[in-house]
Design a protein around this motif. Structure first.
Motif, short mmCIF file in Angstrom:
data_model
loop_
_atom_site.label_atom_id
_atom_site.label_comp_id
_atom_site.label_asym_id
_atom_site.label_seq_id
_atom_site.Cartn_x
_atom_site.Cartn_y
_atom_site.Cartn_z
N ALA A 195 0.85 -1.20 0.00
CA ALA A 195 0.00 0.00 0.00
C ALA A 195 0.88 1.25 0.00
CB ALA A 195 -0.93 -0.02 1.20
N VAL B 260 -1.60 -1.23 -4.02
CA VAL B 260 -3.01 -1.50 -3.69
C VAL B 260 -3.57 -0.29 -2.97
CG1 VAL B 260 -2.80 -4.03 -3.58
CG2 VAL B 260 -2.34 -2.65 -1.53
N THR C 88 -6.75 -1.07 2.06
CA THR C 88 -6.90 -2.51 1.83
C THR C 88 -6.81 -3.27 3.16
OG1 THR C 88 -5.94 -2.34 -0.38
CG2 THR C 88 -5.85 -4.50 0.65
N VAL D 171 -6.35 -10.06 2.66
CA VAL D 171 -5.52 -10.40 1.49
C VAL D 171 -4.64 -11.62 1.79
CG1 VAL D 171 -3.72 -9.62 -0.10
CG2 VAL D 171 -5.50 -8.02 0.66
N ALA E 234 -7.06 -7.68 -4.70
CA ALA E 234 -6.58 -6.55 -3.88
C ALA E 234 -6.40 -5.31 -4.76
CB ALA E 234 -5.26 -6.92 -3.20
N GLY F 135 -9.53 -3.59 -5.56
CA GLY F 135 -10.21 -2.95 -4.43
C GLY F 135 -11.22 -3.83 -3.72
N ARG G 276 -11.03 -3.57 0.11
CA ARG G 276 -11.01 -2.26 0.76
C ARG G 276 -11.92 -2.26 1.99
NH1 ARG G 276 -11.45 2.58 -3.43
NH2 ARG G 276 -10.87 3.67 -1.52
#
Lengths: 230, 230
Positions: free
Chosen positions: B160, B165, B169, B174, B209, B212, B215
């Motif tokens: 991130a 991503v 997230t 994930v 991921a 989204g 999320r």
């Protein structure tokens, strides 16, 4: 099935000690006996789990004599395997909501609801547990889920026909991806599941399928999947 | 740990019947006794599984007297739980390959390789099986995986930060998505896993991921995920 019908059953109808998974027999008394034994196995699993299930319990709750049970099913493992085999005959069909998103969400919610109800969850949970202790149970569980996920694949094939996912999408992998986080939480990490988790599992499988992560004609790596700008 | 060191251990070092999961003790004899019991539990699980593990086996293979085992761990379940607790102390760190794709693939391959090796897989498999029969084992397994997946979350947080991503997230979701299809095949559907399946799991989690699907600040449905043309 009652003790009387079991007692009335002709001895000549014996169908062998260990019915092969996948075999199907016509209706009538034999089918009723088999269903009664299946019901007793499921009830016993729900009440006591696999290690606690006994032939005595199955005999008492099915109304089928122990000698008949041993002659037809060989042993408790044979009864368990046959009950799992019969469980595949339930006529269940996968959802058909008109969109892949709707179908995958419905599948995820079915799993979540079934395993959130202690009474509904007990027997399937005991089947899953029994596979750790019995290779024959593991083989029967494998056959059960192979057939069950096979039925679910229609959901992905219809979506491919509608152009929702690439035509070479591995349907089996998509439907397994929906259930996998739910089963892992239930039986490996022992975490709760709920509607939000079900939605997330379905959304993730859908997004991955759309992005081409389950395509069969390309190597199954993200680099080979179609770019997200396509 | 040998029978001699166990015998030499002062009785005054007793540490209570059931060490709480997550508790840590300093090194020295107590730590060595605990490790010896852990090793015996793991060996016993690998050889006999949970239903076959006995206090006699643990005593014989750890060199720790049965009375000491009962006094410190209470029962076999206590030894199992403590062994699982100690298994979390292995210093394992998640991969850091520089990309989320590389890290998720490495995670998937670690799981696949560990469970493809019968010797490595035996004890973890027995732990998973024991959770079907013991609520304390299930709680310990839950704690083990919560901590283990917690360590893995760094992989997603770094991604991130690199912009791979969305920043919101759900990292835990994930990393669970990567392992879930592998665990489901191993322990529910009883299907084989291999490098191709590992790659596919990692690719699907990555694609979801990126799209989204994991999320946290949006409802977890595919409709709410960013459009794939973004």
């Amino acid at each position: 099935m009652t003790a009387e019908t079991a007692a009335a059953e002709p001895e000549g109808e014996a169908i062998g000690p260990a019915p092969a998974p996948g075999s199907r027999r016509p209706g009538g008394r034999t089918a009723r006996t088999r269903a009664a034994v299946r019901d007793a196995v499921l009830t016993g699993l729900a009440e006591h789990g696999y290690p606690g299930l006994t032939v005595e319990y199955v005999a008492e709750h099915s109304g089928v004599h122990k000698t008949t049970l041993y002659r037809r099913w060989g042993d408790l493992e044979g009864m368990l395997v046959d009950a799992l085999d019969l469980a595949g005959d339930d006529g269940w069909t996968p959802p058909d909501t008109g969109t892949l998103e709707g179908d995958l969400r419905a599948l995820a919610h079915e799993v979540t609801e079934a395993f959130s109800d202690a009474a509904l969850a007990a027997a399937p949970t005991a089947f899953i547990a029994s596979a750790f202790q019995s290779q024959r149970a593991a083989d029967a569980l494998h056959a059960f889920y192979a057939e069950r996920f096979g039925r679910c694949e229609g959901v992905v094939r219809r979506a491919a026909e509608r152009g929702e996912v690439p035509v070479d999408t591995n349907a089996g992998a998509v439907v397994r991806a929906v259930s996998a986080p739910l089963f892992m939480r239930l039986f490996i990490t022992r975490e709760p599941i709920d509607a939000r988790i079900a939605d997330q599992s379905a959304a993730a499988a859908l997004a991955a399928a759309r992005a081409g992560a389950f395509r069969t004609h390309t190597a199954a790596t993200a680099s080979d999947a179609p770019d997200s700008t396509n």
